[in-house]
Motif scaffolding. Sequence first.
Motif, PDB file in Angstrom:
ATOM      1  N   GLY A 169     -84.016  44.654   4.504  1.00  0.00           N
ATOM      2  CA  GLY A 169     -84.288  45.258   3.200  1.00  0.00           C
ATOM      3  C   GLY A 169     -85.598  46.011   3.168  1.00  0.00           C
ATOM      4  N   SER A 170     -86.598  45.528   3.877  1.00  0.00           N
ATOM      5  CA  SER A 170     -87.896  46.200   3.772  1.00  0.00           C
ATOM      6  C   SER A 170     -87.867  47.586   4.429  1.00  0.00           C
ATOM      7  N   HIS A 171     -86.987  47.787   5.415  1.00  0.00           N
ATOM      8  CA  HIS A 171     -86.840  49.133   5.981  1.00  0.00           C
ATOM      9  C   HIS A 171     -86.306  50.094   4.934  1.00  0.00           C
ATOM     10  N   ILE A 172     -85.288  49.636   4.228  1.00  0.00           N
ATOM     11  CA  ILE A 172     -84.681  50.485   3.208  1.00  0.00           C
ATOM     12  C   ILE A 172     -85.672  50.777   2.086  1.00  0.00           C
ATOM     13  N   LEU A 173     -86.437  49.746   1.697  1.00  0.00           N
ATOM     14  CA  LEU A 173     -87.438  49.938   0.649  1.00  0.00           C
ATOM     15  C   LEU A 173     -88.482  50.968   1.071  1.00  0.00           C
ATOM     16  N   ARG A 174     -88.953  50.855   2.317  1.00  0.00           N
ATOM     17  CA  ARG A 174     -89.962  51.815   2.793  1.00  0.00           C
ATOM     18  C   ARG A 174     -89.399  53.233   2.789  1.00  0.00           C
ATOM     19  N   MET A 175     -88.213  53.374   3.402  1.00  0.00           N
ATOM     20  CA  MET A 175     -87.594  54.696   3.467  1.00  0.00           C
ATOM     21  C   MET A 175     -87.472  55.293   2.055  1.00  0.00           C
ATOM     22  N   THR A 176     -87.046  54.460   1.099  1.00  0.00           N
ATOM     23  CA  THR A 176     -86.881  54.908  -0.286  1.00  0.00           C
ATOM     24  C   THR A 176     -88.214  55.352  -0.897  1.00  0.00           C
ATOM     25  N   GLN A 177     -89.243  54.558  -0.673  1.00  0.00           N
ATOM     26  CA  GLN A 177     -90.566  54.907  -1.216  1.00  0.00           C
ATOM     27  C   GLN A 177     -91.072  56.215  -0.615  1.00  0.00           C
ATOM     28  N   TYR A 178     -90.800  56.430   0.690  1.00  0.00           N
ATOM     29  CA  TYR A 178     -91.224  57.693   1.312  1.00  0.00           C
ATOM     30  C   TYR A 178     -90.532  58.881   0.640  1.00  0.00           C
ATOM     31  N   THR A 179     -89.234  58.717   0.317  1.00  0.00           N
ATOM     32  CA  THR A 179     -88.532  59.850  -0.314  1.00  0.00           C
ATOM     33  C   THR A 179     -89.178  60.194  -1.657  1.00  0.00           C
ATOM     34  N   GLU A 180     -89.559  59.164  -2.419  1.00  0.00           N
ATOM     35  CA  GLU A 180     -90.175  59.425  -3.720  1.00  0.00           C
ATOM     36  C   GLU A 180     -91.528  60.129  -3.553  1.00  0.00           C
ATOM     37  N   LEU A 181     -92.275  59.674  -2.549  1.00  0.00           N
ATOM     38  CA  LEU A 181     -93.583  60.265  -2.251  1.00  0.00           C
ATOM     39  C   LEU A 181     -93.440  61.759  -1.953  1.00  0.00           C
ATOM     40  N   ILE A 182     -92.494  62.098  -1.098  1.00  0.00           N
ATOM     41  CA  ILE A 182     -92.288  63.494  -0.701  1.00  0.00           C
ATOM     42  C   ILE A 182     -91.846  64.327  -1.910  1.00  0.00           C
ATOM     43  N   ALA A 183     -90.895  63.785  -2.681  1.00  0.00           N
ATOM     44  CA  ALA A 183     -90.378  64.519  -3.846  1.00  0.00           C
ATOM     45  C   ALA A 183     -91.497  64.781  -4.848  1.00  0.00           C
ATOM     46  N   ALA A 184     -92.368  63.792  -5.056  1.00  0.00           N
ATOM     47  CA  ALA A 184     -93.479  63.954  -6.000  1.00  0.00           C
ATOM     48  C   ALA A 184     -94.405  65.054  -5.499  1.00  0.00           C
ATOM     49  N   ARG A 185     -94.720  65.011  -4.199  1.00  0.00           N
ATOM     50  CA  ARG A 185     -95.639  66.002  -3.622  1.00  0.00           C
ATOM     51  C   ARG A 185     -95.045  67.418  -3.706  1.00  0.00           C
ATOM     52  N   LEU A 186     -93.725  67.502  -3.569  1.00  0.00           N
ATOM     53  CA  LEU A 186     -93.056  68.809  -3.663  1.00  0.00           C
ATOM     54  C   LEU A 186     -92.985  69.294  -5.103  1.00  0.00           C
ATOM     55  N   GLY A 187     -93.387  68.441  -6.039  1.00  0.00           N
ATOM     56  CA  GLY A 187     -93.384  68.835  -7.450  1.00  0.00           C
ATOM     57  C   GLY A 187     -91.995  68.826  -8.073  1.00  0.00           C
ATOM     58  N   LEU A 188     -91.083  68.055  -7.517  1.00  0.00           N
ATOM     59  CA  LEU A 188     -89.733  67.972  -8.093  1.00  0.00           C
ATOM     60  C   LEU A 188     -89.787  67.162  -9.390  1.00  0.00           C
ATOM     61  N   PRO A 189     -88.831  67.381 -10.295  1.00  0.00           N
ATOM     62  CA  PRO A 189     -88.909  66.748 -11.623  1.00  0.00           C
ATOM     63  C   PRO A 189     -88.991  65.223 -11.546  1.00  0.00           C
ATOM     64  N   LYS A 190     -89.677  64.681 -12.543  1.00  0.00           N
ATOM     65  CA  LYS A 190     -89.914  63.243 -12.605  1.00  0.00           C
ATOM     66  C   LYS A 190     -88.592  62.456 -12.584  1.00  0.00           C
ATOM     67  N   ASP A 191     -87.567  62.934 -13.314  1.00  0.00           N
ATOM     68  CA  ASP A 191     -86.323  62.158 -13.358  1.00  0.00           C
ATOM     69  C   ASP A 191     -85.602  62.222 -12.006  1.00  0.00           C
ATOM     70  N   PHE A 192     -85.822  63.284 -11.263  1.00  0.00           N
ATOM     71  CA  PHE A 192     -85.257  63.375  -9.907  1.00  0.00           C
ATOM     72  C   PHE A 192     -85.944  62.356  -9.002  1.00  0.00           C
ATOM     73  N   GLN A 193     -87.266  62.283  -9.098  1.00  0.00           N
ATOM     74  CA  GLN A 193     -88.004  61.301  -8.297  1.00  0.00           C
ATOM     75  C   GLN A 193     -87.503  59.889  -8.596  1.00  0.00           C
ATOM     76  N   GLU A 194     -87.285  59.643  -9.885  1.00  0.00           N
ATOM     77  CA  GLU A 194     -86.864  58.307 -10.290  1.00  0.00           C
ATOM     78  C   GLU A 194     -85.454  57.999  -9.786  1.00  0.00           C
ATOM     79  N   MET A 195     -84.572  59.012  -9.858  1.00  0.00           N
ATOM     80  CA  MET A 195     -83.203  58.818  -9.371  1.00  0.00           C
ATOM     81  C   MET A 195     -83.186  58.556  -7.865  1.00  0.00           C
ATOM     82  N   LEU A 196     -84.121  59.172  -7.150  1.00  0.00           N
ATOM     83  CA  LEU A 196     -84.192  58.936  -5.698  1.00  0.00           C
ATOM     84  C   LEU A 196     -84.385  57.452  -5.407  1.00  0.00           C
ATOM     85  N   LEU A 197     -85.167  56.797  -6.261  1.00  0.00           N
ATOM     86  CA  LEU A 197     -85.427  55.364  -6.044  1.00  0.00           C
ATOM     87  C   LEU A 197     -84.134  54.557  -6.085  1.00  0.00           C
ATOM     88  N   HIS A 198     -83.155  55.029  -6.871  1.00  0.00           N
ATOM     89  CA  HIS A 198     -81.875  54.319  -6.935  1.00  0.00           C
ATOM     90  C   HIS A 198     -80.897  54.823  -5.887  1.00  0.00           C
TER      91      HIS A 198
END
Length: 344
Positions: A169-198
Motif C-alpha cells: 500500500g505504501s508504494h501506491i500511496l507514494r505514487m499517488t502523492q507524486y501525481t498530485e505534486l506534479i499536477a499542482a506544480r503544472l498548475g492544473l485545477p484544484k479539483d483535478f488534483q483532488e481527483m488524482l488522489l482517488h
Amino acid sequence: MNVVIVDDTPTNLQLMSGLVQRLDGCRPLLFADSGSGLWWCLEHDPDLIIVDYMMPSPNGLEFIRQVRREPRHADLPILMVSADHEKQVRYAALDEGATDFLNKPVDGVEFLARARNMLALRRSQLALAGRALTLAEEVRRAVADIHDRERETIIRLARAAEYRDPETGSHILRMTQYTELIAARLGLPKDFQEMLLHAAPMHDIGKLGTPDHILLKPGRHTPEEFEIMRRHTLIGYEILKESSSRAIQLAASIALHHHEKFDGSGYPRALAGEAIPIEGRIAAVADVFDALTSERPYKSVWSLEDAAAYLRDHRGRHFDPACVDAFFDCWGGVLEIGHRFDGA
Ligand code: C2E
Ligand code: SIN
Ligand code: FE
Ligand code: FE
C-alpha cells in the motif's frame, strides 16, 4: 412582524399605528419622513410596508420603486394609501410593484382586513422560504453522502487490487502523492488534483487479471510473459471505463495510459506527446520513480540519485519534459513523501 408605516401626516400615522397595535404579534414602525423610512426598509427586514402616495420626495411611487430594487424585498407585501379616484396613480403603483391599496381616508375595518391578508401572505412566504432552505440543506447532505460513498467504493476497489499486487500500500500511496505534486506544480485545477488522489491508486487495478505465475515471477519476464503483463493497462481500463463518476473516468484513463511513453514507444497504443492525456504523462513519472526506488520481485532498490538520473535521461523520451521538470521543481516534496510513506 415589522409593519412599517410611512406617512407625512402625523394624524394618519397615529391612526394607523393604533390599528396595527391591534394585530397579533405586530410592531408598528412609524416614519413621517419618507427618506428615513426608505433607508430603514433597505437596511432591515420589514414584513409589511404601508406607504402614503402624496409625500415630499420620495413620494409613494418612488418609495416602492426603491424598495423593489432590493432583491430581498422582491415579494414583500406593500400597501399604498391613496384616494379611490386616483386611478392613474394606482396603475402606476401597480407597475412599480405595489401589492394592494388602502383607500384614503383610512377606514379602520378595511385597514385591518387588508393588513391581515397581507400578513397572512407574508407568513406563508416565510414558511415557504424556510422549507426551501430545509430542502436545499437536505439535498446538500444527500450529495455529500453520495460523494462519501463513491470515495469509499474507490478505496475498496483499490484495496481489492492490493491483495493480488505484490506491491504494498505504501508504494501506491507514494505514487499517488507524486501525481498530485506534479499536477499542482503544472498548475492544473484544484479539483483535478483532488481527483488524482482517488484515481491514481487504481492505475494498476488491471493486474487483478494478470496470472500469478507472471505477476509474481521472481525474475525477469520473457518477451511472451511481458506481452501478457502489458495487458494490465487494457484490463484496468475495461474494469473502470464508462463510469458516471469523474474520478473513476480519470482512473480509467490513467490505467490505460500510464505506460505510454512520450516518444511513442510505450504501450498499449504507442501514443506520443500530447496524444497521451496529461494524467497518463503525470502517472508515468510518478509510477516509474516509485518502482525504481522500491524493491520488486524482479529488481532491487535503486538509490534516489540513480532514479533521478533515470528520469533526467529519459526526459522527452519516456517522459513528458514538463512533468519531469515539475517533479524536480518539487524535489523537497518528493523526499518528504518518501519519508512519510516509508513503510514498505
Ligand atoms: P512496476 O514494477 O511498478 O514498474 C513500473 C514501471 O517502472 C515499469 O513499467 C518500468 O517502466 C519502470 N521500471 C521498473 N523497474 C525497472 C527497472 O529495473 N529498470 C527500468 N529501466 N525501468 C524499470 P513496465 O516495464 O511496463 O512494467 C510494468 C509492470 O510489469 C511492472 O510494474 C511490474 O509489475 C511488471 N514487470 C515488468 N517487468 C517485469 C519482470 O521482468 N519481472 C516481473 N516479475 N514483473 C515485471
Ligand atoms: C480515455 O482516454 O480514457 C478514453 C479511451 C481512449 O483514449 O480511447
Ligand atoms: Fe502499471
Ligand atoms: Fe504502477
